[in-house]
Design an enzyme around this catalytic site. Structure first.
Site, mmCIF file in Angstrom:
data_model
loop_
_atom_site.group_PDB
_atom_site.id
_atom_site.type_symbol
_atom_site.label_atom_id
_atom_site.label_comp_id
_atom_site.label_asym_id
_atom_site.label_seq_id
_atom_site.Cartn_x
_atom_site.Cartn_y
_atom_site.Cartn_z
ATOM 1 N N CYS A 113 9.987 21.291 -32.628
ATOM 2 C CA CYS A 113 11.116 20.610 -31.975
ATOM 3 C C CYS A 113 12.423 20.766 -32.745
ATOM 4 O O CYS A 113 13.500 20.486 -32.221
ATOM 5 C CB CYS A 113 10.795 19.133 -31.780
ATOM 6 S SG CYS A 113 9.278 18.900 -30.852
ATOM 7 N N HIS A 252 17.184 15.316 -30.717
ATOM 8 C CA HIS A 252 15.997 15.835 -30.028
ATOM 9 C C HIS A 252 15.439 14.699 -29.165
ATOM 10 O O HIS A 252 15.366 13.544 -29.599
ATOM 11 C CB HIS A 252 14.963 16.291 -31.053
ATOM 12 C CG HIS A 252 13.613 16.529 -30.461
ATOM 13 N ND1 HIS A 252 13.423 17.316 -29.344
ATOM 14 C CD2 HIS A 252 12.377 16.067 -30.811
ATOM 15 C CE1 HIS A 252 12.140 17.336 -29.045
ATOM 16 N NE2 HIS A 252 11.481 16.582 -29.909
ATOM 17 N N ASN A 282 10.043 15.462 -23.262
ATOM 18 C CA ASN A 282 10.225 16.175 -24.520
ATOM 19 C C ASN A 282 10.034 17.666 -24.260
ATOM 20 O O ASN A 282 8.943 18.096 -23.904
ATOM 21 C CB ASN A 282 9.179 15.655 -25.527
ATOM 22 C CG ASN A 282 9.272 16.320 -26.888
ATOM 23 O OD1 ASN A 282 9.925 17.354 -27.043
ATOM 24 N ND2 ASN A 282 8.590 15.747 -27.863
HETATM 25 O O1 UT7 Z 1 8.800 15.893 -30.581
HETATM 26 C C1 UT7 Z 1 8.176 15.925 -31.814
HETATM 27 C C2 UT7 Z 1 8.002 14.621 -32.453
HETATM 28 N N1 UT7 Z 1 7.304 13.731 -31.610
HETATM 29 C C3 UT7 Z 1 7.512 12.448 -31.723
HETATM 30 O O2 UT7 Z 1 8.329 12.060 -32.496
HETATM 31 C C4 UT7 Z 1 6.673 11.526 -30.894
HETATM 32 C C5 UT7 Z 1 6.379 10.303 -31.688
HETATM 33 N N2 UT7 Z 1 5.465 9.352 -31.081
HETATM 34 C C6 UT7 Z 1 5.715 8.664 -29.946
HETATM 35 O O3 UT7 Z 1 6.672 8.897 -29.253
HETATM 36 C C7 UT7 Z 1 4.807 7.491 -29.644
HETATM 37 O O4 UT7 Z 1 3.966 7.263 -30.748
HETATM 38 C C8 UT7 Z 1 3.924 7.665 -28.372
HETATM 39 C C9 UT7 Z 1 4.788 7.558 -27.139
HETATM 40 C C10 UT7 Z 1 3.236 9.032 -28.395
HETATM 41 C C11 UT7 Z 1 2.874 6.569 -28.323
HETATM 42 O O5 UT7 Z 1 3.507 5.286 -28.370
HETATM 43 P P1 UT7 Z 1 3.016 4.172 -29.401
HETATM 44 O O6 UT7 Z 1 3.806 2.974 -29.118
HETATM 45 O O7 UT7 Z 1 3.107 4.747 -30.777
HETATM 46 O O8 UT7 Z 1 1.518 3.928 -28.960
HETATM 47 P P2 UT7 Z 1 0.172 4.068 -29.797
HETATM 48 O O9 UT7 Z 1 -0.134 5.501 -30.058
HETATM 49 O O10 UT7 Z 1 0.243 3.156 -30.989
HETATM 50 O O11 UT7 Z 1 -0.885 3.508 -28.804
HETATM 51 C C12 UT7 Z 1 -0.857 2.122 -28.372
HETATM 52 C C13 UT7 Z 1 -1.907 1.950 -27.305
HETATM 53 C C14 UT7 Z 1 -3.277 2.503 -27.670
HETATM 54 O O12 UT7 Z 1 -4.271 1.636 -27.147
HETATM 55 P P3 UT7 Z 1 -4.979 0.556 -28.087
HETATM 56 O O13 UT7 Z 1 -5.634 1.342 -29.200
HETATM 57 O O14 UT7 Z 1 -3.891 -0.351 -28.568
HETATM 58 O O15 UT7 Z 1 -5.961 -0.109 -27.161
HETATM 59 C C15 UT7 Z 1 -3.332 3.819 -26.946
HETATM 60 O O16 UT7 Z 1 -4.646 4.238 -26.651
HETATM 61 O O17 UT7 Z 1 -1.507 2.650 -26.119
HETATM 62 C C16 UT7 Z 1 -2.604 3.479 -25.686
HETATM 63 N N3 UT7 Z 1 -2.039 4.625 -24.995
HETATM 64 C C17 UT7 Z 1 -1.699 4.605 -23.699
HETATM 65 N N4 UT7 Z 1 -1.783 3.629 -22.769
HETATM 66 C C18 UT7 Z 1 -1.334 3.921 -21.531
HETATM 67 C C19 UT7 Z 1 -1.735 5.849 -25.495
HETATM 68 N N5 UT7 Z 1 -1.221 6.637 -24.536
HETATM 69 C C20 UT7 Z 1 -1.187 5.891 -23.412
HETATM 70 C C21 UT7 Z 1 -0.754 6.124 -22.096
HETATM 71 N N6 UT7 Z 1 -0.836 5.135 -21.192
HETATM 72 N N7 UT7 Z 1 -0.227 7.333 -21.715
#
Ligand code: UT7
Length: 330
Positions: A113, A252, A282
Site C-alpha cells: 500500500c 492511503h 482499500n
Molecule cells: O492497507 C494496508 C494496511 N491495512 C490496514 O491498515 C488495515 C488495518 N486493520 C483494520 O482496518 C481493522 O483491523 C479491520 C477492519 C480489518 C478489522 O476491524 P477491528 O475493529 O480491528 O476488528 P477485529 O479484527 O478486532 O475483530 C473484531 C470482531 C471479531 O469477532 P470476535 O472475536 O470479537 O467475536 C471478528 O471475528 O469482529 C469480527 N469480524 C467481523 N464481524 C463482522 C471480523 N471481520 C468481520 C466482518 N463482519 N467482516
C-alpha cells in the site's frame, strides 16, 4: 534539477460490490463494515480486465493532462501487488507497450500500500540526478484477483482501480517535491502477507490458491496508527511546516478510523482530509493517486497547493511526502 508533480489521472472499473452484496457472501453486516472501516462500496474489475489495462487508462489521462506527448515519457514505474503476471514480465513493461512506448525504462515496485509513495521517491531520485526527465508512476491494483472471498476479515476491505501521475524535471524550486520519507520493518511481515505463491511459500492454505492476502487486522491497525502518526509529525517538523499549511492531507485509504486518528494527531480540519475509502475501499498502491484524482476532478486541487501524502502497508512499509501540485487546474 527538481522534481515536480505535474499531473494526475485515475481509472475506476464499473462493477460495484456493496456491503449488502457481502452480507450475502459472508457472515457480516453493512453496519459492521461501515462502522469499523468507513467503507460502503468498492469497484471490481471485469474478469478480462487486467492491472495493466487499468493502469494504461489512468496513465493516458495523466499524460494528456501533463501537456506532454507520450514519447516524452522516459521511465515508467508501476507500484502493484497484483501484477498481470507474478514474477515476469513486469506490469510496467506491459503498460509501456500498450501505451505504444518503445525502449522506455520500465519496472515494477513492490511496497504494497506504500507503493505509490515509494514510486514517487524513485521518480524524484532519477529526475534530481539528471538521469530521467519525465517519469510516469502508476499505482494499479486488481486486488479482487488475490482476495479470499471466504475470509470476512479481509474480503470486505479491498477494491480495484488505478491512478497515475507524471513527475517532471523543473528548475522552478517553488514546484519541487519538498520531501519524501520511506521506511520498512520486516519484523512485522506476518501481519499482512500473501504466504503462498513464492519461494518462501508456507502452503498453509488448504485451497492451494496462490498469493491470496492474509491479514492480522487488529494488530496491523495499531501499528499503522502509531507508525503513520510518528512519520507525518516528523516530516512536517523536519521541514518546518505546520499542519495548517497543508491544503490536502491525502492518506492511503485503508480504514476511516486510521485516517481520522492520524488527522486528529495533526489537528487537521475535516476539509483538509481527503476521504475516498467509502466509495473505493482499500485499493493498495492505487489508493493515493485515485484520491488525488478525485480532488483534482472535483476542482478542489489547485496549482501550487500543498499535499501531504501518507501510506502504510505490507512489508511492513510506510512513507509520507510533502508535494506541491504543479499541474494545470482542471
Ligand atoms: O492497507 C494496508 C494496511 N491495512 C490496514 O491498515 C488495515 C488495518 N486493520 C483494520 O482496518 C481493522 O483491523 C479491520 C477492519 C480489518 C478489522 O476491524 P477491528 O475493529 O480491528 O476488528 P477485529 O479484527 O478486532 O475483530 C473484531 C470482531 C471479531 O469477532 P470476535 O472475536 O470479537 O467475536 C471478528 O471475528 O469482529 C469480527 N469480524 C467481523 N464481524 C463482522 C471480523 N471481520 C468481520 C466482518 N463482519 N467482516
Amino acid at each position: 534539477m527538481h522534481a515536480a508533480f505535474r499531473s494526475i489521472g485515475a481509472y475506476v472499473p464499473t462493477k460495484i460490490l456493496t456491503n449488502a452484496d457481502f452480507e450475502a457472501m459472508v457472515d457480516t453486516t453493512d453496519e459492521w463494515i461501515f462502522k469499523r472501516t468507513g467503507i460502503k462500496e468498492r469497484h471490481i474489475a471485469a474478469d478480462d480486465e487486467t492491472t495493466s489495462d487499468m493502469g494504461v487508462k489512468a496513465a493516458e489521462l495523466a499524460i494528456e493532462r501533463s501537456g506532454l506527448s507520450k514519447n516524452d515519457i522516459d521511465m515508467i514505474v508501476c507500484a502493484t501487488i497484483s501484477p498481470d503476471y507474478f514474477c515476469m514480465p513486469s506490469t510496467a513493461t506491459i503498460i509501456a507497450t500498450k501505451l505504444g512506448l518503445e525502449k522506455v525504462t520500465a519496472f515494477d515496485l513492490s511496497a504494497a500500500c506504500t507503493g505509490f509513495v515509494y514510486a514517487l521517491s524513485v521518480a524524484r531520485a532519477f529526475i534530481e540526478s539528471g538521469m530521467k526527465k519525465n517519469v510516469l508512476i502508476v499505482g494499479s491494483e486488481k486486488l479482487s484477483a488475490i482476495t479470499d472471498y471466504t475470509d470476512r476479515g479481509t474480503c470486505i476491505l479491498f477494491g480495484d482501480g488505478a491512478g497515475a501521475a507524471v513527475i517532471s524535471a523543473t528548475t522552478d524550486k517553488s514546484e519541487a517535491i519538498i520531501d519524501i520519507h520511506t521506511g520498512s520493518d520486516g519484523a512485522y511481515a506476518d501481519l499482512l502477507m500473501s504466504p503462498n505463491g513464492g519461494s518462501g511459500s508456507i502452503h498453509d492454505d488448504p485451497t492451494g490458491s496462490a498469493c491470496v492476502m492474509k491479514m492480522k487486522g487488529n494488530e496491523t491497525f495499531k501499528v499503522a496508527v502509531r507508525t503513520l502518526t510518528n512519520d507525518v509529525v516528523a516530516i512536517l517538523e523536519e521541514n518546518n511546516i505546520t499542519s495548517s499549511a497543508i491544503q490536502h492531507f491525502v492518506p492511503h485509504q485503508a480504514n476511516y478510523r486510521i485516517i481520522k486518528a492520524v488527522g486528529d494527531a495533526l489537528n487537521l480540519k475535516d476539509e483538509q482530509v481527503v476521504i475516498t475509502v467509502e466509495k473505493y475501499g482499500n485499493t493498495s498502491g492505487a489508493s493515493i493517486p485515485m484520491a488525488i484524482n478525485d480532488i483534482y476532478e472535483s476542482g478542489r486541487l489547485q496549482k501550487g497547493e500543498l499535499m501531504l501524502l501518507d501510506a502504510f502497508g505490507g512489508g511492513l512499509t510506510w512513507g509520507s511526502a510533502l508535494v506541491p501540485f504543479a499541474g494545470k487546474n482542471i
